[in-house]
Motif scaffolding. Structure first.
Motif, short mmCIF file in Angstrom:
data_model
loop_
_atom_site.label_atom_id
_atom_site.label_comp_id
_atom_site.label_asym_id
_atom_site.label_seq_id
_atom_site.Cartn_x
_atom_site.Cartn_y
_atom_site.Cartn_z
N GLY A 105 1.01 -1.28 0.01
CA GLY A 105 -0.12 0.07 0.01
C GLY A 105 0.89 1.27 0.00
N ARG A 106 1.99 1.42 -0.54
CA ARG A 106 2.80 2.54 -0.36
C ARG A 106 2.58 3.15 -1.61
NH1 ARG A 106 6.57 2.18 3.79
NH2 ARG A 106 6.49 4.49 3.20
N GLY A 107 2.83 4.62 -1.32
CA GLY A 107 2.33 5.53 -2.40
C GLY A 107 3.27 5.76 -3.43
N ALA A 108 4.53 5.81 -2.90
CA ALA A 108 5.49 6.52 -3.75
C ALA A 108 7.13 5.93 -3.41
CB ALA A 108 5.66 7.91 -3.55
N VAL A 109 7.59 5.92 -4.54
CA VAL A 109 9.22 5.48 -4.29
C VAL A 109 10.08 6.63 -5.18
CG1 VAL A 109 10.87 3.78 -4.84
CG2 VAL A 109 8.49 3.05 -4.27
N LEU A 110 11.15 6.95 -4.18
CA LEU A 110 12.04 8.01 -4.75
C LEU A 110 13.54 7.20 -5.01
CD1 LEU A 110 11.10 10.76 -1.97
CD2 LEU A 110 10.20 10.25 -4.26
N LEU A 111 14.14 7.84 -5.87
CA LEU A 111 15.63 7.34 -5.93
C LEU A 111 16.44 8.56 -6.55
CD1 LEU A 111 16.18 6.71 -9.11
CD2 LEU A 111 14.84 4.56 -8.78
N VAL A 112 17.78 8.27 -6.30
CA VAL A 112 18.88 9.14 -7.26
C VAL A 112 19.26 8.19 -8.16
CG1 VAL A 112 20.77 10.31 -6.95
CG2 VAL A 112 19.11 10.38 -5.25
N GLY A 113 19.28 8.50 -9.55
CA GLY A 113 19.77 8.00 -10.55
C GLY A 113 19.48 8.59 -12.11
N ASP A 114 20.02 7.67 -12.93
CA ASP A 114 19.95 8.12 -14.52
C ASP A 114 18.56 8.06 -14.82
OD1 ASP A 114 22.58 8.70 -14.31
OD2 ASP A 114 23.18 6.71 -15.23
N ALA A 115 17.77 9.02 -15.14
CA ALA A 115 16.33 9.03 -15.79
C ALA A 115 16.29 8.09 -17.17
CB ALA A 115 15.86 10.32 -16.14
#
Ligand SMILES: CC(C)(COP(=O)(O)OP(=O)(O)OC[C@H]1O[C@@H](n2cnc3c(N)ncnc32)[C@H](O)[C@@H]1OP(=O)(O)O)[C@@H](O)C(=O)NCCC(=O)NCCS
Length: 183
Positions: A105-115
């Protein structure tokens, strides 16, 4: 055959060796590492790719707060053994991790990386425009993916280690069940 499964404590040494190989010592200097180095990842959200009993890929997810109001997961590091790349193992780890997060049920994931790599999994810099990660100079590398549409709408502020335990839909439901009922 490559299997993706939850990481076990016995995988730690192999995972660390793989990260050393994939990123080198600079991995400890990354801004996202400051959010990870002092604590454990989100429970049950660390995965390894295994073939012939050998760890050949790793990905983990970490609880973060995104601005004062949003709890999200930070994904990373993702790494695949250099000798095993371009077999779809990185993609399999990404899909597995995102499915597991959505299932909770998690709403969002973030990361640092190459689009250029992560856009294929639904990540872009658009929903993270008003967020920042302390120490990250190149804002274009801060990417987000909404698992629930609108989860990152209006989210603004710094990405930090959450101050209080994060209330996810699952822990909130457990909390409600545990409350003593009025007689
Ligand atoms: C990125 C990584 C996890 C991909 O693992 P993988 O198992 O090879 O991934 P997949 O097989 O699913 O996908 C491979 C494809 O992604 C592409 N790709 C890999 N890294 C990329 C990047 N940084 N930018 C754009 N495309 C990338 C490959 O060129 C390949 O393209 P193709 O399918 O057209 O041949 C692996 O290359 C790795 O561990 N890299 C070192 C760590 C790293 O740089 N991680 C973060 C990326 S920002």
């Amino acid at each position: 055959m490559v299997t993706i499964r939850v990481e076990k404590s016995s995988d730690t040494a192999a995972r660390e060796a793989l990260l050393d190989l994939a990123y080198g010592p600079v991995r400890f200097e990354k801004p996202s590492e400051r959010l990870r180095s002092t604590r454990a990842p989100a429970r049950g959200l660390s995965f390894v790719a295994v073939e012939h009993d050998r760890v050949i890929g790793t990905v983990r997810l970490w609880e973060v707060s995104a601005g004062p109001t949003c709890s999200a997961l930070l994904l990373g590091p993702l790494a695949v053994d250099p000798a095993q790349r371009r077999r779809g193992i990185g993609s399999a780890l990404m899909h597995h991790a995102l499915r597991a997060a959505a299932k909770r049920g998690r709403g969002a994931v973030l990361l640092v990386g190459d689009a250029a790599y992560y856009s294929r999994f639904g990540f872009s810099a658009e929903p993270t425009g008003a967020l920042w990660l302390p120490g990250l100079a190149d804002k274009r590398r801060l990417l987000g993916c909404e698992l629930t549409p609108g989860a990152l709408d209006g989210v603004r502020g710094a990405i930090r280690v959450p101050e209080r335990p994060v209330r996810t839909p699952l822990t909130a439901a457990v909390g409600r069940l545990a409350k003593p009922q009025a007689a």
